[in-house]
Design an enzyme around this catalytic site. Structure first.
Site, PDB file in Angstrom:
ATOM      1  N   GLY A  83       0.833  -1.206   0.000  1.00  0.00           N
ATOM      2  CA  GLY A  83       0.000   0.000   0.000  1.00  0.00           C
ATOM      3  C   GLY A  83       0.864   1.251   0.000  1.00  0.00           C
ATOM      4  O   GLY A  83       1.885   1.294   0.684  1.00  0.00           O
TER       5      GLY A  83
ATOM      6  N   ARG B 168       1.482  -5.363  -5.426  1.00  0.00           N
ATOM      7  CA  ARG B 168       1.722  -6.548  -4.610  1.00  0.00           C
ATOM      8  C   ARG B 168       2.048  -7.669  -5.586  1.00  0.00           C
ATOM      9  O   ARG B 168       1.381  -7.836  -6.591  1.00  0.00           O
ATOM     10  CB  ARG B 168       0.483  -6.909  -3.800  1.00  0.00           C
TER      11      ARG B 168
ATOM     12  N   ASP C 127       5.153  -4.588   6.231  1.00  0.00           N
ATOM     13  CA  ASP C 127       5.757  -5.869   6.617  1.00  0.00           C
ATOM     14  C   ASP C 127       5.803  -6.883   5.467  1.00  0.00           C
ATOM     15  O   ASP C 127       6.739  -7.675   5.388  1.00  0.00           O
ATOM     16  CB  ASP C 127       5.119  -6.455   7.880  1.00  0.00           C
TER      17      ASP C 127
ATOM     18  N   THR D  48       4.058   3.115   5.548  1.00  0.00           N
ATOM     19  CA  THR D  48       2.669   2.665   5.689  1.00  0.00           C
ATOM     20  C   THR D  48       1.984   3.629   6.629  1.00  0.00           C
ATOM     21  O   THR D  48       2.600   4.137   7.564  1.00  0.00           O
ATOM     22  CB  THR D  48       2.579   1.237   6.254  1.00  0.00           C
TER      23      THR D  48
ATOM     24  N   ASP E  31      -0.268   2.886   8.711  1.00  0.00           N
ATOM     25  CA  ASP E  31      -0.823   2.198   9.886  1.00  0.00           C
ATOM     26  C   ASP E  31       0.032   2.278  11.147  1.00  0.00           C
ATOM     27  O   ASP E  31      -0.446   2.003  12.242  1.00  0.00           O
ATOM     28  CB  ASP E  31      -1.072   0.719   9.554  1.00  0.00           C
TER      29      ASP E  31
ATOM     30  N   ASP F   4       2.285   0.280  12.139  1.00  0.00           N
ATOM     31  CA  ASP F   4       2.245  -1.034  12.781  1.00  0.00           C
ATOM     32  C   ASP F   4       3.561  -1.792  12.659  1.00  0.00           C
ATOM     33  O   ASP F   4       3.571  -3.016  12.674  1.00  0.00           O
ATOM     34  CB  ASP F   4       1.094  -1.868  12.177  1.00  0.00           C
TER      35      ASP F   4
ATOM     36  N   ARG G  58      -6.413  -2.197  10.159  1.00  0.00           N
ATOM     37  CA  ARG G  58      -7.061  -3.497  10.175  1.00  0.00           C
ATOM     38  C   ARG G  58      -6.710  -4.277  11.453  1.00  0.00           C
ATOM     39  O   ARG G  58      -7.562  -4.880  12.088  1.00  0.00           O
ATOM     40  CB  ARG G  58      -6.645  -4.287   8.938  1.00  0.00           C
TER      41      ARG G  58
END
Lengths: 328, 328, 328, 328
Positions: free
Chosen positions: D15, D76, D107, D130, D132, D134, D176
């Site tokens: 992403g 991807r 990741d 990213t 996120d 995360d 998510r």
């Protein structure tokens, strides 16, 4: 001879739109300028029936010109659609010796104001506040310009990610019955296709067009869809159809939703609101009633509320054509 | 019978403005739509004289609709003001078999285009690109709407700090000969006073007005000043005068400067640019020449370049009055 | 044993910064959460001496988290620098049975708080609110992050016009004694050079560097200058020097000014403010006093006010090096 | 002894996030600074396997620091998850004499890079891109700060309309598996509740909390919901539950969607990207491999890719508590 108005009231009703606060401020300050007392009514016709209003002076509306939403809050009222409801409202206005009402909102708001005027011969003046630009008698409704910028900003952001991934995005924008927002933001956002209620492109032609677009070298595409578009029952069904009938596209959907209604109003909407507020107050003071204030050919003009409600705005065919040429 | 145009050129000249890229894109895509080859000329008339241009296709202008500035760059050219300079430009255009020129810019740009047309009978079409909105024949020049929003956003920020400190701010905005930006942003920014070149308020009246404003309960004030305002030789002298003639105010100055010219164009400017580009190309293809494309009463219209240059836009007196009422 | 605090007061003092309102809201809500009454003091120490404060509850601070400036207003107080002034303030606090004070501001604010604490043993806690990020004991002061985004947005706009005209722009940003803003926005804005008070590049080296930059193919350049930069007495002299010592550049100056202090705080500043307010209140309730709340390695930490004031933040040398590499 | 690297490649994968372009620019310029040739790889590992890369110099990355998305595009790749795919990529790199790879992504991207390194002993370095946040080993991933501001801006707009109509809004934000975005924007947007995957509040407690909130005088409410929240299968079910179990609330849903990934990066993300790019290049040149570059306690640090992938970021419990206190 009509009696001299000493007090006015202002309310916002229906869906809110950016610029409503600027219009409230303008109504209040125009009253102050003319030494008229101004009452702010809370929650539209609901508050009017309950007598939920209070005097506002020039300082009360300080610092709101750049705020989204409406400090008077808004609501949709079922009761005001009944004779009893309107009688209540009339009694409250008479009790407070208020001699005229400025109603800021869309066609539902204006319908209420017009019937109220007809029943009680109470002076009313409408200011068109809605992001949809679906009111006849003004080239721009309050909030339309701001909403366009908000949506275009969102489309610009989505395009970043669309073009990084060679994706096809369906972006739903507001406009249940009219495609004014979709058409403008479609052009400004560089959309490949624009789906509007006024024009039924048909799903096959959409797929054809997207295929042509890809053949011509575009690796990502944006399709702007008005809420009320007739092609698909909704935008998710549209996605499904394209998923099934086009290969190789990664199709995504984005529904912009209520953020389109908020935000600081644009310069245009603030100036328009300021002009409309003054015009509304001064028209009432000049014993005009049952009109809507609007912008026509750059000037403040009055349109009978009846015409504003009955009429249906037309899509600008020149824009449709420009949109086609731009997606060459 | 005029010969059929097969190739067009487009250039940007003079001060840049937001929407110029959107206009370039529109000219290029309208050419592609009509199977006309389109050349992009770099650095305005300078590049034209040097033959510094290249073909652009629909894909060349991808992703520029939302970019400020101009991908073709801009310049002011002294040499093009000479007959020799214009002859050079003509030779380059003929050599490349280019049959028409779209010039995007302000009155300097249009003057050049008009003389060029008169001397060589070369088809030209102007698109008004300047933030000042000082061109007759269009209600809006490209970039004006965007600049208004940029300035209003800056004023909103300055007001935060002004009202936290009970300060008086003089904010200088662009507009050397005209007060259109100042008047609009003054209303939208909630300014207490607006000083424009078209109206000489006089320093004493300014001080009076500010004093009244404070007496009425305002603890901070914003005065918007157009670059070309006649009151003070410049905004810093204005500050000095007020410092000397008013007590108790902490007076600050902010000159907004060149940021007013940049930024992503607003939705309005993008749509306007897209319409103007199409109109300019199709007018040239219809053998019209020596006109400027403009927005009049919501429609694309042509105005002879001569009229666009000679005319002087007038300040909207209704806005002046609204501004007075709003600072009640 | 220290007595239990039942009432707290909060004030903002010195230059305002985005996030101050979010911090006020947090202090008020943290008090409500702990069943402590909270007083808002108007105009900083000035209002404290006059007893110009009133109770605020959780609802009083509704809708202010995203507002620039400070609803409590700010001021610089000469009188509070005197023993008499501070005695007045103490009397007012005691009279209202207020047991602790949260002071939001910069080093001037903290100096006042510390002396006040030393003289009257009155519990005080500082929250660093200034856009300059010049306070030791916190990696970020409130408003710094927002100001960075505001400035970068302005630089982006100026770059549009700079690169359309091959111009050299000197852009002055805030930071009288420290170059934190200049260094960060210089990197983020893609500046060719960054002039900061901590480092004296020298005018000759600046001209050399700009010449190299142009030789390497850059046609436009941006130089970010901190207010307090030592090279030129001011940015206009800088322009003059370059005008005289470099050929072919069209040099322009933009002083961003007070808009850097305003605007809706960034997400970071709102979260930071919320954390700091809670920490300040809970530290006072835990009988800590004379500290500043800060963000260190991602955690809320206390630093003695004395250290916060005396210390001098250091420029991040890694950033200086990154800036050099980026302008390759 | 490791051989001297002469050429590096950089790619973006997974992403996209704001700041990726700034990181690409930094990698390219850091290479130029160290006289290393730099190749840009298109469409992530897909392009790597196809040899779809080209040399980029310092000028190639001009004007991209403020652009969202990624000029190298992202994808991807299933094929790169196979040994054969990775062999292809290796062959292409060796053929072009490229001695190291900087992979920007999340990741998934890092897992690919790590396996590739293990299989072919090829030097790799990760940059966490990213929204996120995360990834273990950095306090901030690239794009996180920008996404927070984008979301908070949208929430501010929605609040305008929410508070004009006394509505309850559920706003879904990205995340998510992790609630970092939700938690920060919830605090900054003044949300009454924040639903995150890490914490299962339970539907009954949610309704209780909303009821309490209303009793305490709040007429409109905003609940921020992370995509991955466990309470309801999705946000529309959440709405249904509340519709059924609470009276008098007009409940609306807004899914912010992909606009969260786009937009001009914030100052913070641009500076972070610039630092990370330099650190990645210089680490590879110092013969480090298989690491991720990260920001830890304000400094650039390396974390083994394996740790970055395996680890799971923890929600900041202090923020959870601050959020509770703020919704007092």
């Amino acid at each position: 001879m009509p009696k001299q108005i000493k007090k006015l009231a202002v309310l916002t009703s229906g869906g809110d739109s950016p610029g409503m606060n600027a219009a409230i401020r303008s109504v209040v300050r125009a009253c102050a300028y003319h030494d008229i007392e101004c009452y702010g009514v809370y929650r539209g016709y609901e508050g009017l029936m309950e007598g939920d209003f209070e005097p506002l002076n020039a300082r009360s509306v300080k610092g709101i010109i750049n705020k989204g939403g409406t400090i008077l809050k808004s609501a949709r009222s079922k009761e005001f659609r009944t004779k009893e409801g309107r009688q209540k409202a009339y009694d409250k206005l008479i009790e407070a010796q208020i001699g005229g009402l400025v109603a800021i909102g869309g066609d539902g708001t204006f319908t209420g104001a017009m019937i109220f005027n007809q029943e009680f011969d109470f002076p009313v003046m409408g200011i068109p506040g809605t992001i949809d630009n679906d009111i006849v008698g003004t080239s721009h409704t309050l909030g339309f310009d701001t909403a366009l910028n908000t949506v275009v900003d969102a489309i610009d952001k989505i395009r970043d990610t669309a073009s990084s991934h060679n994706r096809l995005f369906f972006i739903e924008v507001m406009g249940r019955d009219v495609g004014h927002i979709a058409l403008n933001v479609g052009i400004a956002g560089g959309a490949e296709e624009i789906l509007i209620p006024e024009e039924d492109l048909g799903l096959d032609r959409l797929v054809d067009s997207l295929n042509r677009s890809r053949t011509s070298g575009k690796s990502s595409s944006i399709v702007v869809v008005a809420e009320g578009d007739k092609i698909g029952k909704n935008i998710f069904q549209l996605k499904e159809y394209v998923d099934e009938n086009m290969e190789g596209y990664d199709v995504r959907v984005s529904v912009l939703g209520h953020m389109q209604r908020g935000g600081a109003p644009s310069c245009f909407d603030r100036v328009l609101a300021s002009r409309m507020g003054v015009k509304a107050v001064e028209s009432l003071l000049a014993n005009k009633t049952n009109y809507m204030v609007g912008l026509l050919n750059g000037k403040m003009e009055l349109t009978p509320l009846e015409n504003a409600i009955k009429g249906k705005t037309k899509i600008n065919l020149e824009l449709l054509r420009v949109s086609d040429i731009m997606s060459t």
